[in-house]
Scaffold this active site. Sequence first.
Site, mmCIF file in Angstrom:
data_model
loop_
_atom_site.group_PDB
_atom_site.id
_atom_site.type_symbol
_atom_site.label_atom_id
_atom_site.label_comp_id
_atom_site.label_asym_id
_atom_site.label_seq_id
_atom_site.Cartn_x
_atom_site.Cartn_y
_atom_site.Cartn_z
ATOM 1 N N GLU A 1 -11.104 6.134 -1.811
ATOM 2 C CA GLU A 1 -11.063 6.607 -0.420
ATOM 3 C C GLU A 1 -12.153 5.940 0.423
ATOM 4 O O GLU A 1 -11.916 5.532 1.572
ATOM 5 C CB GLU A 1 -11.240 8.131 -0.395
ATOM 6 C CG GLU A 1 -10.176 8.923 -1.123
ATOM 7 C CD GLU A 1 -8.865 9.020 -0.356
ATOM 8 O OE1 GLU A 1 -8.388 7.995 0.162
ATOM 9 O OE2 GLU A 1 -8.328 10.141 -0.276
ATOM 10 N N GLU B 1 0.669 10.879 5.178
ATOM 11 C CA GLU B 1 0.360 9.455 5.025
ATOM 12 C C GLU B 1 1.595 8.671 4.613
ATOM 13 O O GLU B 1 1.864 7.588 5.141
ATOM 14 C CB GLU B 1 -0.749 9.278 3.981
ATOM 15 C CG GLU B 1 -1.354 7.895 3.971
ATOM 16 C CD GLU B 1 -2.703 7.881 3.282
ATOM 17 O OE1 GLU B 1 -2.828 7.166 2.273
ATOM 18 O OE2 GLU B 1 -3.626 8.572 3.756
ATOM 19 N N GLU C 1 -9.765 -3.356 -5.697
ATOM 20 C CA GLU C 1 -9.657 -3.374 -4.234
ATOM 21 C C GLU C 1 -9.711 -4.815 -3.715
ATOM 22 O O GLU C 1 -8.936 -5.205 -2.843
ATOM 23 C CB GLU C 1 -10.779 -2.542 -3.598
ATOM 24 C CG GLU C 1 -10.654 -1.046 -3.802
ATOM 25 C CD GLU C 1 -9.582 -0.412 -2.929
ATOM 26 O OE1 GLU C 1 -9.009 -1.108 -2.057
ATOM 27 O OE2 GLU C 1 -9.312 0.786 -3.117
ATOM 28 N N ASP D 1 0.823 -1.207 0.000
ATOM 29 C CA ASP D 1 0.000 0.000 0.000
ATOM 30 C C ASP D 1 0.858 1.258 0.000
ATOM 31 O O ASP D 1 0.442 2.293 -0.518
ATOM 32 C CB ASP D 1 -0.950 0.007 1.202
ATOM 33 C CG ASP D 1 -2.200 0.830 0.936
ATOM 34 O OD1 ASP D 1 -2.800 0.651 -0.143
ATOM 35 O OD2 ASP D 1 -2.577 1.652 1.783
#
Length: 229
Positions: free
Chosen positions: A148, A96, A218, A55
């Site tokens: 998101e 992040e 995803e 990620d």
Amino acid sequence: MEEKVKAEEKKIGMIEAWLRKHRLLYAGATKHPLILSIRDGTIQIPSFKTWLAQDYLFVRAFVPFAASVLIKAWKESDDNGDMEVILGGIACLEDEISWFKKEADKWGISLSDVVPQQANINYCGLLESLISPEVEYTVAITAFWAIEAVYQESFAHCIEEGSKTPPELKETCERWGNEGFGQYCQTLQNIANRRLQKASDDELKKAEVMLLSVLEHEVEFWNMSRGNV
């Protein structure tokens, strides 16, 4: 019948209509076995470490995509507020990336040695395709919201009352599952719905296909993290 469907879509918003229509795929993306294993405390730490490392690479690819959405908003949006919302999201990405580096250090992961797996390569390829000037703002903001929102709903599930999320993973879950990030995702959804309400039939078809593509990617990303590829 078609008029009734369109009236319902206008009432609840196109995004909600699509989520109801494709609820099984959306549930697969937001309540994936990997997420459920975090929630019930049975997660295998190697799976979490795989997700974390992969990620990190994805977020780095997300930055230029987010920047392209900002440019599209500047050129195509009918509301100046869109740019401020998107810019706020972009501003958080530096923090992040720093967080991923800190977490990787905590878990003994050398990010410079991480090689992207195929599911990650495919997903980053989708992001790169969305940067094209030929992709309409409506389609891009729908994808932006979906990416998101999947994380927000997934990780919010892990901090609900009754969850048994391991203490060492709670910070991760709270990062995306918190109420503030949820409000941000709702704002993105409102923007997408506003754009979709005015979109042509062609744009609507493209946006729906893009939503499905994001959800499929995803699921594959979660699968990859569990080693199910």
